[in-house]
Design a protein around this motif. Sequence first.
Motif, PDB file in Angstrom:
ATOM      1  N   GLY A 157       0.828  -1.199   0.000  1.00 16.32           N
ATOM      2  CA  GLY A 157       0.000   0.000   0.000  1.00 16.32           C
ATOM      3  C   GLY A 157       0.859   1.244   0.000  1.00 16.32           C
ATOM      4  O   GLY A 157       2.090   1.173   0.110  1.00 16.32           O
ATOM      5  N   THR A 158       0.233   2.382  -0.151  1.00 14.56           N
ATOM      6  CA  THR A 158       0.929   3.659  -0.141  1.00 14.56           C
ATOM      7  C   THR A 158       0.183   4.632   0.758  1.00 14.56           C
ATOM      8  O   THR A 158      -1.019   4.483   1.008  1.00 14.56           O
ATOM      9  N   THR A 159       0.875   5.629   1.248  1.00 13.41           N
ATOM     10  CA  THR A 159       0.254   6.674   2.049  1.00 13.41           C
ATOM     11  C   THR A 159       1.045   7.956   1.869  1.00 13.41           C
ATOM     12  O   THR A 159       2.213   7.917   1.441  1.00 13.41           O
ATOM     13  N   THR A 160       0.439   9.081   2.178  1.00 13.46           N
ATOM     14  CA  THR A 160       1.090  10.387   2.082  1.00 13.46           C
ATOM     15  C   THR A 160       1.121  11.019   3.469  1.00 13.46           C
ATOM     16  O   THR A 160       0.114  10.987   4.193  1.00 13.46           O
ATOM     17  N   THR A 161       2.248  11.558   3.848  1.00 13.17           N
ATOM     18  CA  THR A 161       2.365  12.160   5.174  1.00 13.17           C
ATOM     19  C   THR A 161       1.608  13.479   5.244  1.00 13.17           C
ATOM     20  O   THR A 161       1.301  14.111   4.224  1.00 13.17           O
ATOM     21  N   GLU A 162       1.318  13.901   6.469  1.00 12.83           N
ATOM     22  CA  GLU A 162       0.824  15.249   6.702  1.00 12.83           C
ATOM     23  C   GLU A 162       1.977  16.228   6.505  1.00 12.83           C
ATOM     24  O   GLU A 162       3.128  15.827   6.339  1.00 12.83           O
TER      25      GLU A 162
END
Length: 234
Positions: A16-21
């Motif tokens: 999976g992938t995610t984007t930081t704040e």
Amino acid sequence: LSNCASEDSNSGSITGTTTTETNGSYTLSSMSAGGYTIEASKSGYITAYFNVNVCGNKTGQNASISPTLSSGSMRIVLSWPRGSTYSDDLDSHLQIPDNASSNFHIYWNKPMFFYATNLATCSGCTTEQTSDNVTLDLDDEDAPGTETITISTVRNGTYSYSVHEFYEGYHNRSASIKLATSGANVKVYYNNTTTSYNVPNDNGTVWRVFAFTKSGGLSTINTMTHIKNSGGVY
């Protein structure tokens, strides 16, 4: 984000992938419990890999990424996740060759060196002269901590890098295992290559990590010794 992580692994299927704040915080959600390797990337920065464990609301699994470097520059990044009963204040120490064919010791008490003056100050220097330096960019005193040293232009001669456990060294505890159990890691970025070192499992207050020359490259030392005073770690 890849599954079934092992130490320093950067291969495997993408889970999976995610984007930081904007402040760098991130969340891994809707994932099976287990170990994973995270690939952290951003434009203008060197891609980094680090391992995390997904098991409930586990926090504090962080890493740093370094801005890209020009050819011939070097950055050394020390990080340690564990504090309190482990180790709170780790310090970076770098012995550098200077213009007098001797050595200058970069650490918290002498955080900068300029080749234009062969000193820790550069009064009246041009912008080009002030940018030709070696600097302790970040000095943390509490865990989780990160310290960075940047060499703007690597020169001939020998560089030697060590990590000092300040508190245990100051109190002359030569048999301390706080440094060994701190989880400390050192990454060296040089000419598009990243080299990683993990603290050895041995007692002592000084971790002698590596030496470096332009002709010979990195030479692993990876030993533990004891020194009480910060000024003697070189």
